[in-house]
Design a protein around this motif. Structure first.
Motif, mmCIF file in Angstrom:
data_model
loop_
_atom_site.group_PDB
_atom_site.id
_atom_site.type_symbol
_atom_site.label_atom_id
_atom_site.label_comp_id
_atom_site.label_asym_id
_atom_site.label_seq_id
_atom_site.Cartn_x
_atom_site.Cartn_y
_atom_site.Cartn_z
ATOM 1 N N SER A 9 0.890 -1.223 0.108
ATOM 2 C CA SER A 9 0.077 0.021 -0.018
ATOM 3 C C SER A 9 0.776 1.400 0.012
ATOM 4 C CB SER A 9 -0.972 -0.089 1.173
ATOM 5 O OG SER A 9 -1.696 -1.093 1.429
ATOM 6 N N ARG A 66 0.938 5.636 1.105
ATOM 7 C CA ARG A 66 0.435 6.597 1.962
ATOM 8 C C ARG A 66 1.271 7.963 1.984
ATOM 9 N NH1 ARG A 66 1.909 3.754 7.854
ATOM 10 N NH2 ARG A 66 4.104 3.688 7.673
ATOM 11 N N LYS A 67 2.367 7.804 1.656
ATOM 12 C CA LYS A 67 3.453 8.791 1.506
ATOM 13 C C LYS A 67 3.609 9.596 0.134
ATOM 14 C CE LYS A 67 5.907 8.170 5.680
ATOM 15 N NZ LYS A 67 7.419 7.987 6.123
ATOM 16 N N PHE A 103 4.045 -0.861 3.790
ATOM 17 C CA PHE A 103 4.489 0.136 3.232
ATOM 18 C C PHE A 103 5.939 0.279 2.965
ATOM 19 C CE2 PHE A 103 0.828 1.281 5.770
ATOM 20 C CZ PHE A 103 -0.050 1.781 5.210
ATOM 21 N N ASP A 150 6.502 2.052 -0.553
ATOM 22 C CA ASP A 150 6.258 3.315 -0.193
ATOM 23 C C ASP A 150 7.303 4.200 0.663
ATOM 24 O OD1 ASP A 150 4.305 5.546 -0.113
ATOM 25 O OD2 ASP A 150 4.339 5.102 2.201
#
Length: 309
Positions: A27, A29-30, A104, A107
């Motif tokens: 996934s 997110r940043k 993550f 990411d």
């Protein structure tokens, strides 16, 4: 942005399945989620990994590409993987088939690359022990704990078990992974030493975590000592080739001798301080011997035998 995750595998179907399951859960997110392809190179001429990839492809959220490299050897498999990525890719990321990424992981690698405009970003590989009761000497000695740095720290070395590289850098190299290391290992040490020497920027991402599956067979004293000998030997061999300076080689000799002396000095007191201290003393000796062996050009083809996980 297009990112290519490259995996070399050989007769490790369960490890490959775990790895692909983890990659399927990535996934972001940043950063904005990139276009992502996963390239699996099977170094088994019989195509033993094809069934795993075929079953994963049915529910895989990313593009999954499978190919075979019939010539045995880790260098050949890694070179095949790089040659098989989309020519328009921006970054190549490598991870091993006995590892599992965290949600993550990618990411974090990409975020640090953007923050620091880095050429190469790498992070820690933490141990995941398969058996429930890990020997206490392993835990106390922290033999599987990697050296870590603050996020954003500039470093001079990386490994293919958790790394992101600008694709344009790799396009300038031929070959990318030196085929002399096909069965001895150390092809990644040689590559990243070259890139550091040429001035490329390497950055540490401490939150870009992956976990390495550690079977019971690796939690034995012999395996730990062998790994220390081989690792320091590969580093010493590569450094001698890339930095053929008499001064540097003299320093390396002194470091090797220093490790041996240190280990010998701690042998007797370690008998009263626990098994982990005794093995740490032995490990210093093996690391020192490996350093000297590398300077003498001695290498061992430990990867001729397939190591299943």
């Amino acid at each position: 942005m297009l990112v290519s995750v490259c995996v070399a595998t050989c007769q490790r179907p369960e490890g490959l399945r775990r790895l692909l399951n983890g990659l399927n859960l990535l996934s972001f997110r940043k950063i904005v989620a990139p276009n992502l392809e996963v390239v699996v190179v099977d170094n088994d001429a019989t195509g033993s990994a094809k069934a795993v990839c075929t079953s994963q492809a049915e529910h895989f959220q990313w593009s999954l590409k499978y190919c075979i490299e019939e010539t045995r050897g880790i260098s050949y498999a890694r070179n095949k993987a790089i040659a098989s990525v989309n020519p328009k890719t921006d970054f190549v990321v490598t991870i091993d088939d006995d590892e599992v990424s965290t949600e993550f992981w990618l990411d974090e690698l990409l975020f640090l690359q953007q923050m620091h405009n880095a050429d190469i970003v790498t992070g820690p590989v933490l141990p995941h022990f398969v058996m429930p009761n890990v020997p206490q000497w392993v835990v106390k000695g922290k033999f599987f704990e990697p050296q870590r740095y603050p996020t954003g720290h500039t470093i001079h070395m990386a490994s293919t078990n958790n790394v992101l590289i600008r694709f344009e850098i790799l396009q300038k190299l031929d070959p990318i992974f030196d085929e002399r290391f096909a069965f001895s290992g150390g092809e990644d040490v040689y590559l990243f030493m070259r890139l550091h020497r040429e001035g490329y920027k390497l950055i540490w991402a401490d939150e870009a975590l992956v976990y390495e599956w550690i079977p019971e067979s690796r939690t034995r004293m012999g395996w730990v000592l062998e790994r220390g000998f081989l690792g320091w030997g590969r580093h010493s061999f590569c450094e001698k080739e890339l930095y053929p300076s008499l001064v540097l080689q003299t320093i390396r000799i002194l470091k090797g001798l220093g490790l041996i002396v240190r280990g010998l000095c701690f042998m007797l007191p370690s008998l009263f301080l626990g098994k982990h201290t005794f093995i740490r003393a032995l490990l210093n000796i093996y690391q020192g011997l490996g350093t000297l062996a590398g300077l003498l050009g001695i290498r061992y083809e430990v990867y001729r035998a397939i190591q299943s996980i």
